[in-house]
Design a protein around this motif. Structure first.
Motif, PDB file in Angstrom:
ATOM      1  N   VAL A  57       1.020  -1.337   0.298  1.00  0.00           N
ATOM      2  CA  VAL A  57      -0.233   0.199   0.072  1.00  0.00           C
ATOM      3  C   VAL A  57       1.014   1.240  -0.027  1.00  0.00           C
ATOM      4  CG1 VAL A  57      -1.643   0.977   0.940  1.00  0.00           C
ATOM      5  CG2 VAL A  57      -1.543  -1.121   1.197  1.00  0.00           C
ATOM      6  N   PRO A  58       0.786   1.917  -1.120  1.00  0.00           N
ATOM      7  CA  PRO A  58       2.121   3.293  -0.701  1.00  0.00           C
ATOM      8  C   PRO A  58       1.527   4.597  -0.085  1.00  0.00           C
ATOM      9  CG  PRO A  58       0.278   2.934  -2.389  1.00  0.00           C
ATOM     10  CD  PRO A  58      -0.218   1.731  -2.167  1.00  0.00           C
ATOM     11  N   PHE A  59       2.278   5.283   0.429  1.00  0.00           N
ATOM     12  CA  PHE A  59       2.482   6.031   1.462  1.00  0.00           C
ATOM     13  C   PHE A  59       1.076   7.442   0.596  1.00  0.00           C
ATOM     14  CE2 PHE A  59       3.519  10.612   2.303  1.00  0.00           C
ATOM     15  CZ  PHE A  59       3.736   9.782   4.351  1.00  0.00           C
ATOM     16  N   ARG A  60       0.888   7.943   0.097  1.00  0.00           N
ATOM     17  CA  ARG A  60       0.163   8.488  -0.852  1.00  0.00           C
ATOM     18  C   ARG A  60      -1.716   7.702  -0.197  1.00  0.00           C
ATOM     19  NH1 ARG A  60       1.315   6.053  -5.484  1.00  0.00           N
ATOM     20  NH2 ARG A  60      -0.053   5.527  -6.424  1.00  0.00           N
ATOM     21  N   THR A  61      -1.345   6.482  -0.211  1.00  0.00           N
ATOM     22  CA  THR A  61      -3.014   5.861  -0.004  1.00  0.00           C
ATOM     23  C   THR A  61      -2.925   5.572   1.324  1.00  0.00           C
ATOM     24  OG1 THR A  61      -2.961   4.891  -2.002  1.00  0.00           O
ATOM     25  CG2 THR A  61      -4.298   3.740   0.256  1.00  0.00           C
ATOM     26  N   ALA A  62      -2.228   5.761   2.090  1.00  0.00           N
ATOM     27  CA  ALA A  62      -1.871   5.735   3.857  1.00  0.00           C
ATOM     28  C   ALA A  62      -0.887   5.959   4.220  1.00  0.00           C
ATOM     29  CB  ALA A  62      -2.134   4.333   3.872  1.00  0.00           C
ATOM     30  N   PRO A  63      -0.705   7.406   4.484  1.00  0.00           N
ATOM     31  CA  PRO A  63       0.265   8.290   4.430  1.00  0.00           C
ATOM     32  C   PRO A  63       0.547   7.336   6.032  1.00  0.00           C
ATOM     33  CG  PRO A  63      -1.090  10.006   4.234  1.00  0.00           C
ATOM     34  CD  PRO A  63      -1.854   8.314   4.144  1.00  0.00           C
ATOM     35  N   SER A  64       2.224   7.678   6.469  1.00  0.00           N
ATOM     36  CA  SER A  64       2.464   6.435   7.876  1.00  0.00           C
ATOM     37  C   SER A  64       3.551   6.745   8.190  1.00  0.00           C
ATOM     38  CB  SER A  64       2.167   5.410   8.319  1.00  0.00           C
ATOM     39  OG  SER A  64       2.736   5.146   9.079  1.00  0.00           O
ATOM     40  N   LEU A  65       4.262   7.100   9.436  1.00  0.00           N
ATOM     41  CA  LEU A  65       5.391   7.452   9.522  1.00  0.00           C
ATOM     42  C   LEU A  65       6.468   5.918   9.177  1.00  0.00           C
ATOM     43  CD1 LEU A  65       8.412   7.921  11.129  1.00  0.00           C
ATOM     44  CD2 LEU A  65       7.738   7.395  13.421  1.00  0.00           C
ATOM     45  N   PHE A  66       5.244   4.687   9.409  1.00  0.00           N
ATOM     46  CA  PHE A  66       5.776   3.551   9.501  1.00  0.00           C
ATOM     47  C   PHE A  66       5.955   3.331   8.087  1.00  0.00           C
ATOM     48  CE2 PHE A  66       3.369   3.463  13.131  1.00  0.00           C
ATOM     49  CZ  PHE A  66       4.401   3.458  14.179  1.00  0.00           C
ATOM     50  N   HIS A  67       5.779   3.942   6.982  1.00  0.00           N
ATOM     51  CA  HIS A  67       6.050   3.711   5.813  1.00  0.00           C
ATOM     52  C   HIS A  67       7.838   4.226   5.431  1.00  0.00           C
ATOM     53  CE1 HIS A  67       1.977   3.501   4.237  1.00  0.00           C
ATOM     54  NE2 HIS A  67       2.821   2.882   3.116  1.00  0.00           N
ATOM     55  N   LEU A  68       7.975   5.210   6.237  1.00  0.00           N
ATOM     56  CA  LEU A  68       9.678   4.828   5.688  1.00  0.00           C
ATOM     57  C   LEU A  68      10.002   4.301   6.436  1.00  0.00           C
ATOM     58  CD1 LEU A  68       9.530   9.335   6.832  1.00  0.00           C
ATOM     59  CD2 LEU A  68       9.114   8.058   4.492  1.00  0.00           C
ATOM     60  N   ARG A  69       9.947   4.057   8.112  1.00  0.00           N
ATOM     61  CA  ARG A  69      10.400   2.408   8.449  1.00  0.00           C
ATOM     62  C   ARG A  69       9.373   2.584   9.393  1.00  0.00           C
ATOM     63  NH1 ARG A  69      13.933   2.846  13.402  1.00  0.00           N
ATOM     64  NH2 ARG A  69      15.465   0.851  13.981  1.00  0.00           N
ATOM     65  N   TYR A  70       9.845   0.938   9.708  1.00  0.00           N
ATOM     66  CA  TYR A  70       9.884   0.060  10.917  1.00  0.00           C
ATOM     67  C   TYR A  70       9.911  -0.689  11.779  1.00  0.00           C
ATOM     68  CZ  TYR A  70       5.867  -2.741  13.644  1.00  0.00           C
ATOM     69  OH  TYR A  70       5.484  -2.801  14.428  1.00  0.00           O
ATOM     70  N   SER A  71      10.183  -0.473  13.152  1.00  0.00           N
ATOM     71  CA  SER A  71      10.396  -1.507  13.960  1.00  0.00           C
ATOM     72  C   SER A  71       9.336  -1.512  14.918  1.00  0.00           C
ATOM     73  CB  SER A  71      11.944  -1.384  14.262  1.00  0.00           C
ATOM     74  OG  SER A  71      11.836   0.247  14.857  1.00  0.00           O
ATOM     75  N   ASP A  72       9.707  -2.693  15.330  1.00  0.00           N
ATOM     76  CA  ASP A  72       8.022  -2.854  17.209  1.00  0.00           C
ATOM     77  C   ASP A  72       8.931  -1.473  17.902  1.00  0.00           C
ATOM     78  OD1 ASP A  72       7.060  -4.800  16.254  1.00  0.00           O
ATOM     79  OD2 ASP A  72       8.243  -6.892  16.571  1.00  0.00           O
ATOM     80  N   ARG A  73      10.457  -1.731  18.086  1.00  0.00           N
ATOM     81  CA  ARG A  73      10.851  -0.430  19.049  1.00  0.00           C
ATOM     82  C   ARG A  73      10.269   1.068  18.444  1.00  0.00           C
ATOM     83  NH1 ARG A  73      17.167  -0.493  20.620  1.00  0.00           N
ATOM     84  NH2 ARG A  73      16.491  -2.595  21.821  1.00  0.00           N
TER      85      ARG A  73
END
Length: 474
Positions: A57-73
């Protein structure tokens, strides 16, 4: 009269305090849930992992910080930072500074929670998530104590409550016939997603009272919202009605923070003059002068909200009304509604495991108990709202036909005895040890009658329907 004079809302200082601190309190709860529930539900090893979602799902559809990077921490950091910022607003610290201080703090909360909701999938697919995002963005522009309350903010709050209440009323009237023939409450207290301690008693009230409840719902949600469009004291009356009716829903069910958000909005409709009369005190003092930067900023936000309101307004009057819909990815102006149809029977997913080597007739199956939804018949439904038990809610939708591929992943985590997943449960029958086999069964539940309750002490009667997921092992 200069433009700063007509721009000032006046008579809404108490309303600003209610809105800012009330919405911030809900944000504290929401971010606390990110810390406690996000990882097992949506983390890298979760039931619906965020990295897989962000990849398709692209960032423009669901903008989220986690599109840039995701970790559980990072998810935990988002939850902790959001909770701390929101708590600061609850106690009023940012409001003591210039207007832009609470604005920046609340916009940070909005961006962080939007990042969570936009990747939350099934576990964040509830109308009150968009409601909290919209309300957070709105209250971010109410300014600090050094500024007068902007009229734009007063109108935006009324427009939000108008859509919330009227949208819910229209979706019911246009939905199932049970709302039009006044029988909806014959079933709702029993079949609602998460019954509360008083739901059994509410269900057994006389049928004529259930008819009164439905009529009262129609009057409250289809009639009183129009008072919000009139001058005072009519919005104060509408707000008081919302507070009272939502209070009844708090007593008879568990709808996370939905009812509490409506109560905050309803209480904020009451003017300072009405509050002063109720308290027997003098009216509020004159508002301080508005700074030019605050006027310009809130005017631009008002224009933005006005433009974005076109599609939600058209949705209200259109024949194909959408329920709990967002028309842009930032969730700034949304459509709301709930329970367009009421289910007439309750079916629940029951998770079971066995230590037996083979899942045959000799195997002894033991049940995993969840925190909020009905499990064992003898347990009284607990009070959990405004806390949101996301796993329990998601399981309620499975018998209704919602996508349920994640249930197999959940069973796999139970086979692994995954500690994070087990913490979502109330009781693990294997004490942290992995079972040999697990399965998911479907049971039909109904409330006991008064006679059955006196005889057995149970709140529910349940009977098996089918095996939803056949026995599986690692």
């Amino acid at each position: 009269m200069g433009w700063p004079d007509w721009w000032v809302g006046g008579d809404y200082d108490v309303a600003r305090q209610i809105l800012q601190r009330g919405v911030a309190a809900l944000l504290v709860l929401a971010f606390a849930q990110v810390v406690s529930q996000f990882r097992p539900l949506l983390g890298s090893h979760g039931l619906l992992p965020v990295p897989a979602f962000a990849a398709r799902v692209p960032f423009r559809t669901a903008p989220s910080l986690f599109h840039l990077r995701y970790s559980d921490r990072l998810a935990v950091v988002v939850g902790v930072v959001g909770a701390v910022l929101a708590a600061a607003v609850v106690v009023g610290l940012p409001q003591r500074g210039p207007w832009w201080v609470p604005t920046l703090v609340l916009l940070a909360c909005w961006a962080l929670y939007l990042s969570v909701v936009n990747v939350g999938q099934r576990f964040y697919g509830f109308g009150w998530e968009s409601l909290l995002c919209e309300a957070t963005f709105l209250v971010a522009w109410l300014g600090s104590d050094a500024e007068p309350v902007p009229w734009v903010g007063v109108v935006a709050a009324r427009w939000l409550l108008f859509r919330l209440e009227l949208g819910a009323g229209l979706i019911k009237w246009r939905g199932g016939h049970e709302w039009r023939d006044l029988t909806a409450l014959d079933y709702h207290h029993e079949t609602q997603p998460m019954p509360g301690p008083l739901s059994w008693h509410a269900h057994h009230l006389p049928r004529w009272w259930h008819r009164v409840e439905v009529v009262g719902n129609h009057v409250t949600q289809l009639g009183f919202p129009w008072l919000l469009l009139l001058p005072q004291p009519f919005p104060s009356v509408a707000g008081a009605v919302v507070v009272l009716t939502q209070g009844w829903l708090v007593l008879t069910g568990n709808f996370a923070w939905l009812n509490w958000a409506a109560i905050v909005l309803g209480a904020a409709m009451v003017s300072d003059g009405v509050w002063a009369t109720l308290a027997g005190s003098a009216s509020a003092v004159a508002a301080p002068p508005a700074s030019s930067s605050f006027v310009v900023a809130t005017a631009l936000v008002g224009v933005l909200l006005l433009v974005l309101s076109w599609r939600p307004a058209r949705n209200l009057v259109g024949p194909r009304q959408l329920m709990n819909a967002s028309f842009e990815p930032l969730r700034l102006v949304n459509a709301y509604g709930a329970f367009g149809r009421v289910t007439r029977r309750r079916e629940e997913v029951v998770l079971e495991g066995t230590a037996a080597a083979r899942p045959g007739v000799e195997a002894v199956w033991r049940e995993y108990l969840l925190r909020g939804k009905p499990c064992e018949p003898g347990r009284r439904p607990p009070q959990v709202a405004p806390w949101h038990l996301r796993l329990d809610w998601a399981l309620w939708f499975v018998p209704l036909g919602a996508p349920s591929g994640w249930v197999v992943v959940l069973l796999r985590r139970l086979l692994e005895a995954d500690p994070a997943t087990l913490r979502l449960l109330r009781e693990d029958p294997f004490g942290g040890a992995p079972p040999a086999w697990v399965r998911a069964r479907l049971f039909r539940y109904r409330y006991t009658t008064r006679a059955e309750r006196r005889a057995t002490g149970d709140w529910w009667v349940r009977e098996p329907v089918l095996v939803l997921v056949d026995p599986m092992r690692l």
